[in-house]
Design an enzyme around this catalytic site. Sequence first.
Site, PDB file in Angstrom:
ATOM      1  N   ASN A 189    -113.129 -40.836-105.105  1.00 21.03           N
ATOM      2  CA  ASN A 189    -113.388 -39.903-104.009  1.00 21.03           C
ATOM      3  C   ASN A 189    -112.930 -40.820-102.675  1.00 21.03           C
ATOM      4  OD1 ASN A 189    -114.655 -37.725-102.591  1.00 21.03           O
ATOM      5  ND2 ASN A 189    -115.819 -39.238-101.656  1.00 21.03           N
ATOM      6  N   TYR A 193    -117.393 -41.296 -93.676  1.00 19.38           N
ATOM      7  CA  TYR A 193    -118.524 -41.509 -93.442  1.00 19.38           C
ATOM      8  C   TYR A 193    -118.746 -42.747 -92.420  1.00 19.38           C
ATOM      9  CZ  TYR A 193    -118.219 -39.571 -98.061  1.00 19.38           C
ATOM     10  OH  TYR A 193    -117.746 -39.008 -99.206  1.00 19.38           O
ATOM     11  N   ARG A 194    -119.394 -42.286 -91.440  1.00 21.31           N
ATOM     12  CA  ARG A 194    -119.600 -43.356 -90.231  1.00 21.31           C
ATOM     13  C   ARG A 194    -120.296 -44.582 -90.882  1.00 21.31           C
ATOM     14  NH1 ARG A 194    -124.558 -39.811 -87.764  1.00 21.31           N
ATOM     15  NH2 ARG A 194    -126.340 -40.862 -88.403  1.00 21.31           N
ATOM     16  N   TRP A 207    -124.109 -41.806 -96.260  1.00 17.41           N
ATOM     17  CA  TRP A 207    -123.804 -40.863 -97.495  1.00 17.41           C
ATOM     18  C   TRP A 207    -124.942 -39.764 -97.402  1.00 17.41           C
ATOM     19  CZ3 TRP A 207    -122.631 -45.124-101.343  1.00 17.41           C
ATOM     20  CH2 TRP A 207    -121.247 -45.444-101.277  1.00 17.41           C
ATOM     21  N   GLU A 255    -108.047 -36.854-102.350  1.00 15.60           N
ATOM     22  CA  GLU A 255    -107.478 -37.040-100.730  1.00 15.60           C
ATOM     23  C   GLU A 255    -105.925 -37.674-100.845  1.00 15.60           C
ATOM     24  OE1 GLU A 255    -111.557 -36.080-100.734  1.00 15.60           O
ATOM     25  OE2 GLU A 255    -110.643 -37.682-101.681  1.00 15.60           O
ATOM     26  N   ASP A 305    -123.469 -37.813 -82.266  1.00 12.80           N
ATOM     27  CA  ASP A 305    -122.723 -37.118 -83.453  1.00 12.80           C
ATOM     28  C   ASP A 305    -121.823 -35.991 -83.061  1.00 12.80           C
ATOM     29  OD1 ASP A 305    -121.916 -36.615 -86.039  1.00 12.80           O
ATOM     30  OD2 ASP A 305    -124.083 -37.275 -86.639  1.00 12.80           O
TER      31      ASP A 305
END
Length: 637
Positions: A189, A193-194, A207, A255, A305
């Site tokens: 995967n 994710y920041r 996560w 991806e 965000d």
Amino acid sequence: MALSITPGPDRPNSDRPSSDRHSPDLQSFARLLEERGELVRVSFPVDRELEITEIADRLVKKGGPAVLFENVKGSPFPLLIGVMGTRERTALALGVSDLDDLAKKVRHLIDLKGSGGLGGLLGNVGKLRDAMNLPPRRVRSGPAQEVVWTGDEVDLSKLPILKCWPLDGGPFVTLPLVITRDPETGERNLGMYRMQVMGRNVTGMHWQRHKTGTRHLEKARRLGQKLEVAVALGGDPALIYAATAPLPPIPGLDEFALAGYLRGQRYPVMKGVTVDLDVPANAEFILEGYVDPQEDWAVEGPFGDHTGFYTLPDLYPRFHVTAMTMRRDPVYPATIVGRPPMEDAYLIEASERLFLPAAQMILPEIVDYHMPPAGVAHNLVVVSIKKTFPGQAYKVAQGLLGLGQMMFAKVIVVVDEAVKVNDFGAVWREVTAKAAPGRDTLTTRGPVDVLDHSSRGWGYGGKLIIDATTKLPEEIGSAASSREEQGQEGPLEPVFVPHAAADLPGFEGVLAQRQTPDGYWYVALHKTRPGQAQALAEAFAAHPAARSIRHLLIADEQTDVADAQDVWWTILNNIDPERDVRPLPTVSGGLLTWDGSRKLPEEGFVREWPPKIEMTPEVQRRVDARWHLYGLPERYR
């Protein structure tokens, strides 16, 4: 350190395999943007804390160029931001002339001929050749490992990692490609994710509960293992996009495969130096390390965000960086998120176009769909359909709620096929003209984005479906039956026609208000007590002015009622539809009230309400004063 992004022969990469020299990467894309006048260089020293954010925010909101900051204080590395900050640059990054071409590309691939004898089989050859580009290509080495740091050499503070907004808990890596592998199945995967920097070699790993990385970590915990993690910074812009795409669970489609298909060539990957994971061979930096599922989680946040609000502190796993690899002359890639529109709006639009054919395969009556920037992806989905039977709008909307990450949608508006879903004003005019509050609105419940601060529960809340299609007789009831009995023909009358503008009343706490010509009343409310918004809605519904209004939008005191986008952005963020969207009777038939005010503990809302993202006036003044020193065009100031 000033960087000269020059073609391959002039760069110190002569020892890399020749097969990799022409693989698209971030720096080759930056050169292309500069040639097209879509990238500017800033050599003036800039601060990674807030200053770069303020510059980049102004540029993206005015359609400005990408920027290469060549002199970031405290870091030897330059920073590149805004490479996909317009629709046109995003299309260019994905190798198409227009984002609409993504749908054509996917439709071409999935429309395989299943019959027609030899001719039909031969017709599939070209498409199958396209599909062959899906698996990544293993190479022995690549530019991303030209320099290797391990042990005490690892120091994240050397990277120009941004502190984006004033209330952020620290600097955040905002464009990471996080790579993990399922400890049981080996499934790979790659997600975005920041990552908040918590030390010289430690970051948080954001996560959320529905993310694939969380599932991998939970499996590692059950097996008593640490989870290996690699984080790529940079690479082909198509891979950066792919990390954000909501891929369906199809075996073999990940991806890397999506990026390979978009680019028309297999993506080059190589083994990590200290982790047994495939990493992009053409990245700028690779961070290698692990997450220990037995370790206590750390407090992460706040973070400004993509919703335009801060997400408040919470507990998340820690990522321990054991090695950093990089090019000899790397560029640090970054993005910012915040009040829309931002760069992520164009990534969202790319996903819309890419997955439209798949949605149409499942729900063939769909003509088009759009997630407007004011809805920050999941908060608002507009879908147009070719309608042939009663109730079809609800069938389509509820079908969408069952498709992958579309399950997080909060408000779905269904319109007729002729309506342009990306014409924001036209969509809401259709709503007033064709959707009667109560009759043509439906609330339900389901999963919502965990970043949704207004939902009834964490990750769980209300949803609203608005049927703004032309009604069939069965959907109107007795009025339609009477028309048929009288032999009347032609289209049914609209459910609401706005009257002349009324003198809008004043109510407690209303700081500003505006009536639109198509039946909306925008209100900025200074809320001081529980139940105040509800009392306002009921008082207005009983007022004669309500006959000219079909929707009452109650926003907070920071909202600009002259800006419809700002109003809708606030409303969509601040509602749980089941709790906050209500039909009320009026002298003209009905009013839909949207309570987008801040919810109070006395109203049963137990979570802390987050603030909107705003830059400090001091930073804004500093950027104003230095704009001419940056060398940026005055029109973007």
